[in-house]
Design an enzyme around this catalytic site. Structure first.
Site, PDB file in Angstrom:
ATOM      1  N   TYR A   1      -5.601   0.606   7.304  1.00 13.23           N
ATOM      2  CA  TYR A   1      -6.948   0.486   7.875  1.00 13.23           C
ATOM      3  C   TYR A   1      -7.045  -0.687   8.836  1.00 13.23           C
ATOM      4  O   TYR A   1      -7.651  -0.602   9.886  1.00 13.23           O
ATOM      5  CB  TYR A   1      -7.996   0.330   6.759  1.00 13.23           C
ATOM      6  CG  TYR A   1      -8.141   1.595   5.932  1.00 13.23           C
ATOM      7  CD1 TYR A   1      -9.067   2.560   6.282  1.00 13.23           C
ATOM      8  CD2 TYR A   1      -7.331   1.827   4.830  1.00 13.23           C
ATOM      9  CE1 TYR A   1      -9.198   3.737   5.560  1.00 13.23           C
ATOM     10  CE2 TYR A   1      -7.445   3.000   4.099  1.00 13.23           C
ATOM     11  CZ  TYR A   1      -8.377   3.950   4.469  1.00 13.23           C
ATOM     12  OH  TYR A   1      -8.483   5.115   3.749  1.00 13.23           O
TER      13      TYR A   1
ATOM     14  N   ARG B   1      -4.780  16.398   1.085  1.00 14.34           N
ATOM     15  CA  ARG B   1      -4.270  15.554  -0.001  1.00 14.34           C
ATOM     16  C   ARG B   1      -5.400  15.274  -0.977  1.00 14.34           C
ATOM     17  O   ARG B   1      -6.461  14.800  -0.584  1.00 14.34           O
ATOM     18  CB  ARG B   1      -3.741  14.219   0.523  1.00 14.34           C
ATOM     19  CG  ARG B   1      -3.401  13.291  -0.646  1.00 14.34           C
ATOM     20  CD  ARG B   1      -2.616  12.080  -0.244  1.00 14.34           C
ATOM     21  NE  ARG B   1      -3.417  11.020   0.288  1.00 14.34           N
ATOM     22  CZ  ARG B   1      -3.804   9.936  -0.404  1.00 14.34           C
ATOM     23  NH1 ARG B   1      -3.506   9.802  -1.684  1.00 14.34           N
ATOM     24  NH2 ARG B   1      -4.501   9.001   0.177  1.00 14.34           N
TER      25      ARG B   1
ATOM     26  N   GLU C   1      -3.661   7.995   4.793  1.00 11.55           N
ATOM     27  CA  GLU C   1      -5.061   7.562   4.901  1.00 11.55           C
ATOM     28  C   GLU C   1      -5.211   6.690   6.124  1.00 11.55           C
ATOM     29  O   GLU C   1      -4.425   5.759   6.330  1.00 11.55           O
ATOM     30  CB  GLU C   1      -5.495   6.699   3.706  1.00 11.55           C
ATOM     31  CG  GLU C   1      -5.865   7.466   2.479  1.00 11.55           C
ATOM     32  CD  GLU C   1      -6.384   6.558   1.365  1.00 11.55           C
ATOM     33  OE1 GLU C   1      -7.023   5.536   1.666  1.00 11.55           O
ATOM     34  OE2 GLU C   1      -6.126   6.901   0.201  1.00 11.55           O
TER      35      GLU C   1
ATOM     36  N   ASN D   1      -0.840   4.210   3.966  1.00 17.52           N
ATOM     37  CA  ASN D   1      -2.286   4.112   4.203  1.00 17.52           C
ATOM     38  C   ASN D   1      -2.506   2.823   4.972  1.00 17.52           C
ATOM     39  O   ASN D   1      -1.978   1.770   4.592  1.00 17.52           O
ATOM     40  CB  ASN D   1      -3.066   4.012   2.889  1.00 17.52           C
ATOM     41  CG  ASN D   1      -2.999   5.286   2.064  1.00 17.52           C
ATOM     42  OD1 ASN D   1      -2.464   6.298   2.502  1.00 17.52           O
ATOM     43  ND2 ASN D   1      -3.557   5.234   0.864  1.00 17.52           N
TER      44      ASN D   1
ATOM     45  N   HIS E   1      -4.559   8.308  -8.594  1.00 16.81           N
ATOM     46  CA  HIS E   1      -5.410   7.577  -7.639  1.00 16.81           C
ATOM     47  C   HIS E   1      -6.431   6.798  -8.486  1.00 16.81           C
ATOM     48  O   HIS E   1      -7.639   7.028  -8.379  1.00 16.81           O
ATOM     49  CB  HIS E   1      -6.058   8.550  -6.656  1.00 16.81           C
ATOM     50  CG  HIS E   1      -6.532   7.930  -5.376  1.00 16.81           C
ATOM     51  ND1 HIS E   1      -6.142   8.368  -4.133  1.00 16.81           N
ATOM     52  CD2 HIS E   1      -7.372   6.887  -5.139  1.00 16.81           C
ATOM     53  CE1 HIS E   1      -6.727   7.639  -3.190  1.00 16.81           C
ATOM     54  NE2 HIS E   1      -7.488   6.732  -3.776  1.00 16.81           N
TER      55      HIS E   1
ATOM     56  N   GLU F   1      -1.483   3.691  -3.474  1.00  8.82           N
ATOM     57  CA  GLU F   1      -1.769   2.260  -3.298  1.00  8.82           C
ATOM     58  C   GLU F   1      -1.628   1.446  -4.579  1.00  8.82           C
ATOM     59  O   GLU F   1      -2.601   0.816  -5.033  1.00  8.82           O
ATOM     60  CB  GLU F   1      -3.171   2.065  -2.718  1.00  8.82           C
ATOM     61  CG  GLU F   1      -3.343   2.695  -1.355  1.00  8.82           C
ATOM     62  CD  GLU F   1      -4.649   2.302  -0.668  1.00  8.82           C
ATOM     63  OE1 GLU F   1      -5.515   1.696  -1.322  1.00  8.82           O
ATOM     64  OE2 GLU F   1      -4.797   2.613   0.522  1.00  8.82           O
TER      65      GLU F   1
END
Ligand code: FCB
Length: 450
Positions: free
Chosen positions: A288, A74, A345, A286, A118, A163
């Site tokens: 984290y 990606r 991600e 995504n 992005h 995002e």
């Protein structure tokens, strides 16, 4: 060769973070070029001017991906590289770069996943109002048409935005990302116009690309109160509506979360919600870590980020390590949106050092990725329709406000020489993918009765 199974293993990057060559071959400025030039914005005054020099070294980077054995890559297109002023005159040299990249990926057997946005908005469009202006949705749709027509014969996996909650909140609300504003109205306008751009972008891609598989990529993380105090609990609920609700809710259900609806109404025109809420093919996640949120009267929304409780372990960048929150997130997205999920991600910063023998040992990254993949597998077993996992990131790169001080790559980049050195985690990921493909091929053969 082992037959590829249907689960996609990949790696992700983004244009501004890896390409460099910001003044080459006719590229225009983006808001991130400008932001980097402003004093005090980026750790060490770092810029994206050279980054990983992926613009010139993409063949070497594709060879690294082949060594990893990934199915997919990606990347994002830098809007100002292909349309230096954001609209109007096309920059053929910029378009030709992505032709070379895409053709080389396909030749290596790696599926290109292209994200349109992005965060590197052309500066010229920002000067005309950027995401503050409704016109930006139309400019974005024209850009999407250009990209769809140019690459749609070879690229079928297409995402509108990466995002949107992060770049609008940090860029317009918290002043931590480009363009560096702390302005509630600017934030609300940007949210609505980005949503409009998403819907129009989906339509543009659908019209331009036969067989397109289209999605948007959301950072989805639980927003938890930093303390049991009622004010922190209310702050966390409010923040969750922005972080997890402001984009997926209108894009999938045609309405803003109740707490935002009144704020955003004034920027809406009749028909907007129908333009935003367009059918898409998958949901990009995504993830984290959870966000810990506290009441913070100094911020424009009255809420701010806090650290996790002391007992929660953290990565080098300070983000909490809570794999169960990832499993919960995937199950929650599955229940709410009922679409195939791709994790586009996940990964961690670590303190990586090149040792005397020329190796980079990163056991913390291996432990993090392993624990998160296991959490994803638990979610899949519990019924979440997750179809792919992409590690962030292939390379150490420009980590926004942290500049080059935070390393997220599976491959170490020695920035002075730009030499690439696969870390121990790259070897781990390669072995993991190979064993997964082998197991999938075996079970496929058993299922086929051979
Ligand atoms: C995400 C961004 C990505 C990268 C990682 C660490 O929020 O999408 O560009 O910076 O964080």
């Amino acid at each position: 060769m082992a037959e590829k199974d249907s689960f996609t293993w990949g790696v992700s990057t983004s244009s501004f973070q890896v390409e460099g060559a910001t003044r080459e071959d006719g590229r225009g400025d983006s808001i991130w070029d400008t932001f980097c030039r402003e004093k005090g914005r980026i750790v060490n005054g770092d810029t994206g001017d050279i980054a990983c020099d992926h613009y010139h070294r993409f063949s070497e980077d594709i060879a690294l991906m082949r060594d990893l054995g990934v199915d997919a890559y990606r990347f994002s297109v830098a809007w100002p590289r292909v349309l230096p002023k954001g609209r109007g005159a096309i920059n053929e040299a910029g378009l030709a770069f992505y032709d070379r990249l895409i053709d080389s990926l396909l030749a290596a057997g790696i599926e290109p996943w292209l994200c349109l946005y992005h965060w590197d908005l052309p500066q010229e469009l920002h000067d005309l109002g950027g995401w503050q202006s409704r016109d930006c949705a139309g400019w974005f749709a024209d850009y999407a048409t250009l990209i769809g027509r140019r690459y749609g014969d070879r690229v079928k996996r297409l995402a509108t935005f990466n995002e949107p909650c992060v770049f609008t909140l940090l860029g317009y609300g918290y002043g931590l990302g480009a363009p560096g504003l702390k302005d509630k109205e600017a934030l609300h306008r940007a949210i609505h116009h980005v949503n409009l751009a998403h819907g129009r972008g989906v339509d543009a891609l659908r019209a331009a690309v036969t067989g397109a598989s289209i999605g948007a990529i959301h950072n989805r993380q639980p927003c938890l109160p930093a303390s049991p105090a009622a004010a922190d609990q209310a702050a966390a609920r409010k923040f969750a509506d922005y972080w997890n609700g402001a984009f997926p809710e209108p894009q999938h259900f045609g309405c803003y979360p109740a707490s935002l609806a009144g704020e955003i109404e004034r920027y809406q025109q009749p028909g907007d919600m129908a333009s935003i809420c367009r059918p898409i093919d998958w949901f990009g996640v995504n993830h984290y870590s959870p966000n810990y949120i506290t009441e913070s009267p100094a911020e424009v929304l009255g809420v701010g980020f806090a650290g996790p409780p002391a007992e929660v372990p953290r990565t080098a960048i300070g983000w909490p390590i809570v794999p169960d929150a990832f499993a919960d997130t995937l199950l929650e997205v599955d229940r709410r949106f009922r679409l195939p999920i791709y994790v586009l991600e996940n990964g961690t910063a670590a303190i990586d050092k090149l040792d005397e023998s020329g190796n980079v040992n990163d056991p913390d990254r291996i432990a993090y990725i392993k624990a998160y993949i296991e959490a994803m597998q638990r979610a899949i077993q519990a019924g979440a329709d997750v179809r792919g996992y992409f590690a962030w990131s292939l390379l150490d790169n420009f980590e926004w406000g942290s500049g080059y001080s935070q390393r997220f790559g599976l491959v170490y980049v020695d920035f002075p020489s730009l030499r690439r050195i696969p870390k121990a985690s790259a070897r781990w990921y390669a072995r993991f993918i190979a064993s997964h493909h082998m197991a999938a091929a075996k079970s496929g053969a058993i299922a086929a009765g051979s």
